[in-house]
Design a protein around this motif. Structure first.
Motif, PDB file in Angstrom:
ATOM      1  N   ALA A   1       0.791  -1.547   0.282  1.00  0.00           N
ATOM      2  CA  ALA A   1      -0.038  -0.254  -0.216  1.00  0.00           C
ATOM      3  C   ALA A   1       0.478   0.792  -0.087  1.00  0.00           C
ATOM      4  N   TRP A   2       2.042   1.183   0.209  1.00  0.00           N
ATOM      5  CA  TRP A   2       2.547   2.970   0.128  1.00  0.00           C
ATOM      6  C   TRP A   2       2.560   3.454  -0.847  1.00  0.00           C
ATOM      7  N   ASP A   3       2.733   3.435  -1.873  1.00  0.00           N
ATOM      8  CA  ASP A   3       2.684   4.330  -3.033  1.00  0.00           C
ATOM      9  C   ASP A   3       1.800   4.423  -3.792  1.00  0.00           C
ATOM     10  N   GLN A   4       0.158   3.596  -3.098  1.00  0.00           N
ATOM     11  CA  GLN A   4      -0.887   3.922  -4.315  1.00  0.00           C
ATOM     12  C   GLN A   4      -1.530   4.948  -3.444  1.00  0.00           C
ATOM     13  N   GLU A   5      -1.401   5.768  -2.523  1.00  0.00           N
ATOM     14  CA  GLU A   5      -2.348   6.875  -2.295  1.00  0.00           C
ATOM     15  C   GLU A   5      -1.950   8.296  -2.752  1.00  0.00           C
ATOM     16  N   ASP A   6      -3.114   8.704  -3.438  1.00  0.00           N
ATOM     17  CA  ASP A   6      -3.472   9.105  -4.499  1.00  0.00           C
ATOM     18  C   ASP A   6      -3.063  10.984  -4.898  1.00  0.00           C
ATOM     19  N   VAL A   7      -1.789  10.993  -5.213  1.00  0.00           N
ATOM     20  CA  VAL A   7      -1.226  12.847  -4.759  1.00  0.00           C
ATOM     21  C   VAL A   7      -1.968  13.352  -5.304  1.00  0.00           C
ATOM     22  N   LEU A   8      -1.702  14.463  -5.468  1.00  0.00           N
ATOM     23  CA  LEU A   8      -2.219  15.533  -5.662  1.00  0.00           C
ATOM     24  C   LEU A   8      -1.218  15.944  -6.809  1.00  0.00           C
ATOM     25  N   SER A   9      -1.689  16.808  -7.898  1.00  0.00           N
ATOM     26  CA  SER A   9      -0.804  17.879  -8.355  1.00  0.00           C
ATOM     27  C   SER A   9      -0.183  19.101  -7.474  1.00  0.00           C
ATOM     28  N   GLY A  10       0.899  19.839  -8.018  1.00  0.00           N
ATOM     29  CA  GLY A  10       1.302  20.782  -7.082  1.00  0.00           C
ATOM     30  C   GLY A  10       2.240  20.748  -6.246  1.00  0.00           C
ATOM     31  N   GLY A  11       3.037  19.339  -6.126  1.00  0.00           N
ATOM     32  CA  GLY A  11       3.930  19.363  -4.778  1.00  0.00           C
ATOM     33  C   GLY A  11       3.262  19.899  -3.589  1.00  0.00           C
ATOM     34  N   HIS A  12       3.987  20.187  -2.844  1.00  0.00           N
ATOM     35  CA  HIS A  12       3.321  20.635  -1.577  1.00  0.00           C
ATOM     36  C   HIS A  12       3.744  22.285  -1.199  1.00  0.00           C
ATOM     37  N   GLY A  13       3.144  22.232  -0.122  1.00  0.00           N
ATOM     38  CA  GLY A  13       2.976  23.941   0.235  1.00  0.00           C
ATOM     39  C   GLY A  13       3.035  23.627   1.785  1.00  0.00           C
ATOM     40  N   LEU A  14       4.299  25.161   2.276  1.00  0.00           N
ATOM     41  CA  LEU A  14       4.560  24.929   3.653  1.00  0.00           C
ATOM     42  C   LEU A  14       3.172  26.104   3.754  1.00  0.00           C
ATOM     43  N   MET A  15       2.376  26.449   4.689  1.00  0.00           N
ATOM     44  CA  MET A  15       1.546  27.754   5.108  1.00  0.00           C
ATOM     45  C   MET A  15       2.363  28.746   5.622  1.00  0.00           C
ATOM     46  N   LYS A  16       2.203  29.723   5.191  1.00  0.00           N
ATOM     47  CA  LYS A  16       2.906  29.995   6.013  1.00  0.00           C
ATOM     48  C   LYS A  16       2.552  31.237   7.100  1.00  0.00           C
ATOM     49  N   GLN A  17       1.294  31.861   7.176  1.00  0.00           N
ATOM     50  CA  GLN A  17       0.892  32.458   8.481  1.00  0.00           C
ATOM     51  C   GLN A  17       0.294  31.082   9.361  1.00  0.00           C
ATOM     52  N   GLY A  18       0.229  29.852   8.713  1.00  0.00           N
ATOM     53  CA  GLY A  18       0.085  28.631   9.728  1.00  0.00           C
ATOM     54  C   GLY A  18      -1.455  28.351   9.414  1.00  0.00           C
ATOM     55  N   TYR A  19      -1.046  27.357  10.256  1.00  0.00           N
ATOM     56  CA  TYR A  19      -2.859  26.599   9.528  1.00  0.00           C
ATOM     57  C   TYR A  19      -3.968  27.202  10.255  1.00  0.00           C
TER      58      TYR A  19
END
Length: 491
Positions: free
Chosen positions: A209-227
């Motif tokens: 299962a490790w690589d079966q995740e549906d990863v969205l496009s656009g890469g990963h982004g840090l929330m600069k102002q926090g969540y």
């Protein structure tokens, strides 16, 4: 742009709960258990549909495993901090856009396992010597080949095995992929980063299962102002009771009765349960009648990992302008890394990250001992390192409100666990990141799971009450203009 402004203002002042004249006097009532983003999303959705909603949260704050701390005079997320999938398809994108929040992209689309691109690393060995970047790149390519070869191992095995065992099989078959000396330590660092993705050690992670995740496009982004701004906006004008720890849920005769720690009871037509999987695993809530065996098995068989952060604030910046400072070692357990928030936010903060068994071991230390441990490593890497002027330490694994960080797939378990955990039981509905089949372990997965639970609960109650014409849900994705771009920076 008018529709965007209407949605944002309605979301913030709560008029989506009260603007309609068609609300029925007998609107169904729902109690949401858990004030993380999944619970708040569920409450927001039902509030927008003019249901009577009460949210009970055991902590003295909202957010759950989202915790933006402001004691450094700047936002520092001690729990979730990334948006995984910086794209319009992400369910949180409309809200992030309309709140004007900025993302700092740390990787592109080619990053399946990691939330950072390779060029943003600087690695050091245990003696503090910098690892040549060319070696880092070469070993990174070898690691990709090893992971690719594990697909063949998976195809050959009818029974599931761990990712670590599969890697061992690959290295036995392909001695040219084995690494020695410093290169071996760099390989262990890549395994350490993989373990951080799952918040679990590689010998616990399912090969199937490790690589079966549906990863969205656009890469990963840090929330600069926090969540926290997202939490605050979603929670506006919802009836929320903090410090209300639910200890019992009775589900009889189309009503639910919830008992909190001090003995008080709350009754509603239905309840949505969004507490972390760790809380369910620990049986901290009594169910009457008991949950069905299929759901109990799902709770038991899903993995729940642990990841902790030690945030350090300094009075000056003495480290290189990269996103990650990594430490390589003979084992993945001994590897580590610091996230450089200064590059992303401009604030002099480093965040040490620990996952899996190492994260639990960090929690056994006192705050002072944990800080001393990471500072010894930092001073080996950077001899001119200053002592921090402030620090923060998360302890998600021993926090009774979470008992871990996020879910993952254990070795040898059925593929339908997420569906079983999500399945309603009488008047009880289930949300949280652990029920998200495609995006477990992510904030947007938790958010979407909360909305889905609310929609299922709504349909069930309207059928029960015979009010099939009662108010359609307001869809934020339809109202917010998709052409408004996400605000993204890359320093």
């Amino acid at each position: 742009m008018e529709s965007k402004d209407v949605f944002c203002s309605n979301l913030m002042d709560g008029t989506l709960c009260s603007h309609t004249e068609r609300q029925q006097p007998s609107s169904p009532s729902v109690i949401v258990i858990g004030g993380g983003i999944s619970g708040i999303a569920a409450a927001r959705t039902l509030c927008n549909a003019s249901f009577k909603v009460l949210l009970l949260e055991s902590r003295d704050r909202l957010g759950g495993r989202i915790h933006t701390d402001y004691s450094f005079d700047c936002p520092v997320d001690m729990g979730a901090s990334w948006l995984h999938g910086v794209c319009n398809e992400n369910s949180l994108a409309p809200l992030i856009r309309c709140l004007g929040l900025t993302l700092y992209r740390t990787s592109g689309d080619n990053s399946i396992l990691y939330d950072h691109d390779l060029e943003s690393y600087v690695l050091f060995d245990m003696e503090g010597r910098q690892v040549p970047q060319q070696l880092v790149i070469e070993v990174g390519e070898k690691f990709k080949r090893i992971l690719k070869e594990t697909e063949k191992v998976r195809d050959e095995h009818s029974e599931d095995i761990s990712v670590l065992e599969a890697m061992s099989v690959v290295l036995d078959r392909h001695p040219d992929l084995r690494q020695e000396g410093l290169a071996h330590e760099v390989l262990q660092w890549y395994i350490c980063r993989m373990e951080a993705w799952f918040a679990a050690d590689a010998d616990m992670i399912s090969l199937k299962a490790w690589d079966q995740e549906d990863v969205l496009s656009g890469g990963h982004g840090l929330m600069k102002q926090g969540y926290y701004p997202v939490i605050k906006a979603l929670a506006e004008n919802i009836d929320i009771r903090l410090n209300h720890r639910v200890t019992k849920i009775a589900n009889w005769f189309n009503k639910v009765m919830l008992t909190v720690e001090d003995g008080r009871c709350f009754v509603a037509d239905a309840a949505i349960i969004t507490v972390p999987l760790g809380v369910l695993k620990a049986n901290l809530i009594e169910f009457e009648p008991k949950l069905p065996q299929s759901k109990l098995d799902a709770i038991s068989d899903l993995g729940f990992g642990n990841e902790n952060k030690i945030a350090l604030r300094f009075d000056t910046v003495f480290w290189p302008n990269v996103e990650l400072l990594g430490i390589v070692a003979p084992t993945s357990y001994a590897c580590g890394y610091f996230l450089n928030l200064h590059k992303a936010t401009g604030h002099p903060v480093l965040v040490y990250m620990a996952a899996g068994r190492f994260a639990y071991d960090i929690e056994k230390l006192s705050d002072e001992a944990a800080v001393n441990f990471v500072m010894v490593q930092l001073k080996k890497m950077l001899p001119n390192a200053k002592d921090p002027i402030q620090y923060l330490i998360s302890r998600w694994g021993t926090d009774l409100n979470s008992l871990g960080s996020y879910s993952y797939d254990l070795v040898g378990k059925p593929a339908d666990l997420y569906e079983r955990l999500r399945a309603p039981f009488g008047s009880l509905f289930f949300g949280g990141e652990a029920v998200s089949m495609d995006h477990s372990g992510s904030v947007h997965g938790a958010y979407t799971a909360g909305v889905m639970a609310a929609e299922e609960c709504r349909s069930y109650l309207l059928e029960q009450h015979g009010n099939l014409e009662l108010l359609q849900l307001v869809s934020s994705e339809e109202i917010v203009e998709a052409t408004v771009p996400l605000q993204i920076s890359r320093m």
